[in-house]
Design a protein around this motif. Structure first.
Motif, short mmCIF file in Angstrom:
data_model
loop_
_atom_site.label_atom_id
_atom_site.label_comp_id
_atom_site.label_asym_id
_atom_site.label_seq_id
_atom_site.Cartn_x
_atom_site.Cartn_y
_atom_site.Cartn_z
N GLY A 1 28.30 75.89 59.80
CA GLY A 1 28.99 74.55 59.63
C GLY A 1 29.18 74.18 61.54
O GLY A 1 29.98 73.13 61.33
N GLY A 2 28.82 74.82 62.18
CA GLY A 2 28.80 74.48 63.68
C GLY A 2 28.27 75.56 64.62
O GLY A 2 27.55 76.38 64.37
N GLY A 3 28.06 74.56 65.90
CA GLY A 3 26.96 75.33 66.82
C GLY A 3 27.51 76.58 67.32
O GLY A 3 28.63 77.02 67.44
N VAL A 4 26.53 77.51 67.54
CA VAL A 4 27.00 79.05 68.15
C VAL A 4 27.08 78.78 69.67
O VAL A 4 26.12 78.28 70.43
CB VAL A 4 25.68 79.82 67.95
N PRO A 5 28.10 79.23 70.21
CA PRO A 5 28.36 79.29 71.71
C PRO A 5 27.45 80.25 72.47
O PRO A 5 27.68 81.62 72.06
CB PRO A 5 29.92 79.41 71.95
#
Length: 502
Positions: free
Chosen positions: A244-248
């Motif tokens: 549900g969110g981008g991988v840093p």
């Protein structure tokens, strides 16, 4: 929950699913022996804090149950994974929405893709400590040796990151690596895998292949890298969709590759085309030792890590193992995608006892003769991971494919082997499957255990036995009156029928 290994271990500890071991243990055989017993019992994840020969703690069995795999995928229950699979299926072959509600749902999925785009971390935790040649010493890592016949120490849950030398497209895979010296390892990958393709293209271009190994990452990324589904997304974007969110991501120090910024360790190196060393034997998922193969040699010139890093590992073998628990959970994600590929499939199941991929049971809504054979053939080609499925059993939609009693009954009562079993001989196959007459070349079998319809049969089929509806309703109503209030027959004890279910 923090999107890294430490955050996941904290979650497990809060939920009573992590045990810390302070007693000294040996990474050679002992850690795997302890972990294997815990896996057999369905026990908690383990964090060994006092490992001989190293200053780093070792985490293992983190994904040893389906429940923990579901948590690692940032979900609460296995049923939630099928909803995720539906959204991924929508991306795989999007169809023009015909209704407002469908358009809204597709819009939500596209928004998820935007949110899942990886970010950039310019001060990554994984580079808090930087070691370059001659400081690189892989022998300081707590690499385990699981079985007495294994050739050496191994890395098992490392993300092996490469990229196409022409297009720059990255590939992230989970491959086994064998320690060869203080700064070299061999990597064991199949020729069809992305890393192997990248190495062939580098060789054609006369270049070395750059490689980065990320150790100790968010379980989401491990499962994204281990999910070979035909979606035109990078593994980083796929992991972002899972979570549900981008991988840093962080830029490596000595190679032009990106790695998860929150990795515990990162190893940076290169493969010179044609430089190989013997790799193996090692215990594998089939339950036997594999062979010895010449495998590409990686020479590492840099190692970075977080302060006080944690080493994450696992090992293969006859189920139950962590890889089997992961496969069972991912089965839920595959189901909607498979239905999209093969429309007649209602459900499918890959039993752990069959190594979670060697045997598939699929149910279909049968409408015409020969449909079961068509479904089996389509299954083998639907997704890359089904290429190595050796047996396919096709049953009617009213059979509970997760109940072995019902499946065995369908085979026994609906199959004529001369008509309903067919074999595809000498197809490309799993080189670790010793049952094949030729290594890398084997047969597949499908069994049609559906009810037969003309012209599949030239006689009427028997009438199925069912309870009288009125009598069944009466018994339901009077159940407590019979004195059976304490008996829950909704969950039948399979052990009572001779099944050794643990």
């Amino acid at each position: 929950m923090a999107r890294d290994l430490r955050g996941f271990l904290k979650l497990l500890e809060e939920r009573g699913q992590l045990r810390r071991i302070k007693a000294p243990v040996d990474p050679d055989l002992e850690i795997a022996e302890i972990a294997n017993r815990m896996l057999q019992a369905g026990g908690p994840a383990l964090l060994f804090e006092n490992v001989r020969g190293t200053s780093y703690p070792v985490a293992i069995n983190t994904l040893g149950t389906v429940e923990r795999v579901v948590w690692g995928l940032n979900r609460d229950c296995p049923e939630d994974l099928e909803a995720l699979g539906k959204r991924l299926a929508m991306l795989q072959q999007p169809k023009p929405p015909k209704k407002i509600a469908q358009a809204i749902e597709f819009g939500k999925v596209l928004f998820d893709v935007v949110k899942a785009k990886p970010g950039r971390d310019f001060f990554p935790p994984c580079q808090q400590v930087v070691l370059k040649d001659p400081e690189v010493d892989l022998e300081q890592l707590p690499l385990i040796r699981p079985y007495p016949g294994d050739a050496g120490k191994i890395v098992t849950l490392g993300l092996v990151i490469t990229k196409d030398v022409e297009t720059g497209t990255p590939n992230v895979g989970v491959y086994r690596l064998q320690l060869q010296s203080r700064n070299t390892m061999t990597v064991h990958w199949l020729s069809v895998r992305g890393g192997a393709r990248h190495l062939r293209k580098a060789a054609e271009a006369g270049k070395k292949l750059e490689v980065a190994i990320a150790l100790g990452v968010d379980p989401l990324i491990i499962m994204a890298a281990a999910t070979p589904i035909p979606v035109d997304l990078s593994e980083w974007l796929f992991a972002g969709l899972y979570g549900g969110g981008g991988v840093p991501l962080a830029q490596c120090k000595t190679v032009d590759l990106q790695v998860p910024a929150d990795s515990e360790f990162v190893l940076e190196g290169t493969i010179a085309p044609g430089e190989v060393l013997p790799d193996g034997p090692f215990g594998d998922h089939m339950g036997y030792y594999g062979g010895v193969e010449d495998s590409p040699l990686i020479r590492f010139q840099c190692m970075t890590h977080r302060r006080d890093p944690i080493y994450l590992t696992t090992f293969s073998g006859r189920p139950p193992k962590e890889e089997a628990a992961i496969a069972i959970a991912l089965n839920r994600i595959y189901t909607p995608i498979l239905r999209q590929q093969v429309s007649e499939i209602v459900d499918f199941f890959l039993p752990m006892e069959a190594l979670s991929y060697k045997l598939a049971i699929i149910s279909i809504d049968k409408a015409y003769p020969g449909q079961a054979k068509r479904a089996a053939m389509a299954f083998w080609t639907a997704l890359p991971q089904f290429t190595y499925t050796k047996f396919v059993i096709v049953v009617d939609k009213d059979i509970n494919i997760r109940d072995p009693r019902q499946v065995v009954w369908a085979i026994a009562s609906k199959v004529d082997p001369s008509r309903d079993a067919f074999v595809l001989p000498e197809t490309p196959f799993d080189s670790l499957d010793f049952a094949s007459q030729k290594i890398g070349l084997g047969g597949r079998m499908a069994i049609d255990a559906t009810t037969k319809i003309p012209p599949e049969t030239n006689h009427a089929w028997g009438e199925p036995l069912i309870s009288d509806p009125d009598t069944a309703a009466t018994v339901d109503r009077r159940w407590e009156e019979y004195g059976f209030a304490d008996l829950d027959l909704g969950a039948v004890d399979a052990n009572a029928f001779g099944y050794d279910i643990k």
